[in-house]
Design an enzyme around this catalytic site. Structure first.
Site, PDB file in Angstrom:
ATOM      1  N   SER A 178       0.790  -1.228   0.000  1.00  0.00           N
ATOM      2  CA  SER A 178       0.000   0.000   0.000  1.00  0.00           C
ATOM      3  C   SER A 178       0.821   1.276   0.000  1.00  0.00           C
ATOM      4  O   SER A 178       0.336   2.311  -0.441  1.00  0.00           O
ATOM      5  CB  SER A 178      -0.962  -0.002   1.189  1.00  0.00           C
ATOM      6  OG  SER A 178      -0.249  -0.170   2.395  1.00  0.00           O
ATOM      7  N   HIS A 206      -5.437  -3.067  -2.907  1.00  0.00           N
ATOM      8  CA  HIS A 206      -5.066  -2.138  -3.981  1.00  0.00           C
ATOM      9  C   HIS A 206      -4.978  -2.796  -5.354  1.00  0.00           C
ATOM     10  O   HIS A 206      -4.798  -2.122  -6.362  1.00  0.00           O
ATOM     11  CB  HIS A 206      -3.731  -1.462  -3.660  1.00  0.00           C
ATOM     12  CG  HIS A 206      -3.773  -0.670  -2.404  1.00  0.00           C
ATOM     13  ND1 HIS A 206      -4.288   0.606  -2.345  1.00  0.00           N
ATOM     14  CD2 HIS A 206      -3.420  -0.993  -1.137  1.00  0.00           C
ATOM     15  CE1 HIS A 206      -4.226   1.043  -1.095  1.00  0.00           C
ATOM     16  NE2 HIS A 206      -3.708   0.099  -0.339  1.00  0.00           N
ATOM     17  N   LYS A 237     -11.704   1.178  -2.265  1.00  0.00           N
ATOM     18  CA  LYS A 237     -10.649   1.802  -3.068  1.00  0.00           C
ATOM     19  C   LYS A 237     -11.060   1.817  -4.538  1.00  0.00           C
ATOM     20  O   LYS A 237     -11.949   2.569  -4.895  1.00  0.00           O
ATOM     21  CB  LYS A 237      -9.339   1.099  -2.761  1.00  0.00           C
ATOM     22  CG  LYS A 237      -8.913   1.495  -1.337  1.00  0.00           C
ATOM     23  CD  LYS A 237      -7.821   0.704  -0.715  1.00  0.00           C
ATOM     24  CE  LYS A 237      -7.569   1.278   0.680  1.00  0.00           C
ATOM     25  NZ  LYS A 237      -6.891   0.336   1.572  1.00  0.00           N
TER      26      LYS A 237
HETATM   27  C1  LIG Z   1      -6.870   0.253   3.050  1.00  0.00           C
HETATM   28  C2  LIG Z   1      -6.309  -1.068   3.383  1.00  0.00           C
HETATM   29  C3  LIG Z   1      -6.924  -1.898   4.313  1.00  0.00           C
HETATM   30  C4  LIG Z   1      -8.088  -1.433   5.127  1.00  0.00           C
HETATM   31  O1  LIG Z   1      -9.245  -1.391   4.375  1.00  0.00           O
HETATM   32  P1  LIG Z   1     -10.440  -0.420   4.844  1.00  0.00           P
HETATM   33  O2  LIG Z   1     -11.599  -0.897   4.089  1.00  0.00           O
HETATM   34  O3  LIG Z   1     -10.001   0.954   4.482  1.00  0.00           O
HETATM   35  O4  LIG Z   1     -10.572  -0.610   6.323  1.00  0.00           O
HETATM   36  C5  LIG Z   1      -6.412  -3.159   4.504  1.00  0.00           C
HETATM   37  N1  LIG Z   1      -5.328  -3.586   3.833  1.00  0.00           N
HETATM   38  C6  LIG Z   1      -4.678  -2.792   2.942  1.00  0.00           C
HETATM   39  C7  LIG Z   1      -3.473  -3.316   2.236  1.00  0.00           C
HETATM   40  C8  LIG Z   1      -5.142  -1.513   2.711  1.00  0.00           C
HETATM   41  O5  LIG Z   1      -4.479  -0.709   1.887  1.00  0.00           O
END
Ligand SMILES: *Cc1c(COP(=O)(O)O)cnc(C)c1O
Length: 391
Positions: A178, A206, A237
């Site tokens: 991330s 992602h 995302k």
């Molecule tokens: C954003 C993210 C999460 C958390 O997801 P949310 O739905 O925002 O709680 C978990 N793992 C990774 C790799 C992320 O980038």
């Protein structure tokens, strides 16, 4: 006397790690308004631009009208609605698994899944730069947490060998990392988990909707969809909605329903959110989705190349996450501030999100950015970067 809250805050400020929120007016579009200023958004995870896509908005409105605003209870009480089941079927289809279970967020999914699958006597092998929610899940589980050097399959093999004979071994990795935008060596990880009879969980927050011929994620890109035991992914995302899931075998789903505390003890997602997720999954598999994916990844390549040509260190990924490595926290935050003055919104990332000395601007491109947007941004980033001695 107990330590005062103000002392604690002062300490955070002294370390250069003080955090505040910034408020955006309007949607998460590529141009946003903040304090009356128009800014180019370069730090949103709304990668495909679906967060304000008319199809998702309409689906959300329709679901609220038809099913109301809340699910009213947790899933095991009265909070399982038809939309939850529909979404799980679509996720399983998307990830080519037997079954899927929806969670309220990625954070809730990772803490719930990992603590459900591992406990005392088990070992969790986690890439050193995995997302914090994976680390929190591992800590919560009570299992032994072994962190292996980033993407180092040789080191991981040695660690698996050393812990052979443990009750259960779970290897967990981000699909796309991330904060760095590089991807995990999933082919090698699948081979290792088979050799050592371990389970493999991939957090593709992602990669889902972005990578692979059909947007199924990093496992599709690397040809190992069937080799991953737990496909974790999120809707907040690229998919422009909210929530998360585990795509797994039917048996594993059953275990999660019975053991994952974040699933059991939390009110389930509301209809409007579920409907947006369903609409997003559908859209991703159309020609429009395909086009958005191509546009996103070509934007990523172009943006990365332009920044590298301007003298920045941008890591070795190829995805939509493009870090500009800055080093110290103060320079990084100054960089971010000065870019706001230039009309660009990009956040600085500091410890504990990344290691000390590896602070960075985490730039993310969107499918909706035009060539001119990105060229305009790089010109300004380069000017400010040179002034700060980063480029
Ligand atoms: C954003 C993210 C999460 C958390 O997801 P949310 O739905 O925002 O709680 C978990 N793992 C990774 C790799 C992320 O980038």
């Amino acid at each position: 006397m107990s330590r005062s809250i103000q002392d604690e805050l002062n300490q955070i400020i002294c370390q250069g790690l003080y955090r505040t929120t910034r408020t955006i007016s309007g949607c998460q579009s590529k141009w946003v308004e903040m304090d009356g200023r128009k800014l180019l958004l370069l730090c949103s995870n709304n990668y495909l631009g679906l967060a304000d896509h008319p199809t998702l908005i309409k689906a959300s409105i329709k679901a609220a009208e038809q099913f109301g605003t809340s699910s009213g209870a947790s899933r095991l009480v009265s909070g399982t609605m038809e939309l939850h089941e529909q979404l799980e079927q679509e996720v399983a289809r998307f990830k080519q698994t037997e079954a899927a279970l929806v969670f309220n967020s990625g954070y809730a999914a990772n803490t719930g899944i990992i603590a459900a699958l591992a406990s005392r006597g088990d070992v969790i092998f986690s890439d050193r730069i995995n997302h914090a929610s994976i680390v929190d899940g591992a800590l919560l589980s009570g299992a032994r947490l072994v962190r292996y050097p980033h993407n180092d399959v040789v080191a991981l093999a040695n660690l698996l060998e050393k812990h052979r004979g443990s009750k259960r071994c779970l290897v967990v990795t981000d699909g796309v990392f991330s904060m760095d935008g590089d991807i995990a060596p999933l082919k090698e990880l699948v081979a290792l988990k088979n050799t050592y009879d371990a389970m493999l969980m991939v957090d593709d927050a992602h990669g889902s909707g972005v990578l692979g011929a059909n947007g199924r994620g990093s496992a599709e890109l690397l040809g190992v969809m069937g080799g991953v035991d737990i496909h974790m992914g999120t809707f907040g995302k690229a998919l422009g909605s909210f929530g998360a899931y585990a795509a797994v075998s039917g048996e594993l789903r059953e275990l999660l329903v019975n053991r994952a505390r974040s699933f059991i003890f939390s009110t389930s997602l509301p209809p409007a959110v579920l409907a947006a997720s369903l609409a997003a999954l559908e859209l991703v598999s159309t020609a429009e989705g395909n086009e958005l994916r191509h546009r996103l990844l070509s934007n990523a390549l172009r943006f990365r190349d332009m920044l590298a040509a301007a003298g920045f260190s941008v890591g070795n990924g190829f995805t939509q996450i493009v870090p500009i490595m800055c080093g110290a926290a103060d320079v990084t935050m100054r960089f971010s501030e000065l870019l706001l003055d230039e009309g660009i919104y990009v956040q600085g990332i500091r410890p504990p999100t990344v290691p000390a000395g590896a602070c960075r601007l985490r730039c993310t491109v969107m499918a909706t950015h035009s060539d001119e947007d990105l060229a305009w941004a790089v010109e300004r980033i380069a000017t400010v970067g040179r002034r700060l001695g980063v480029a």
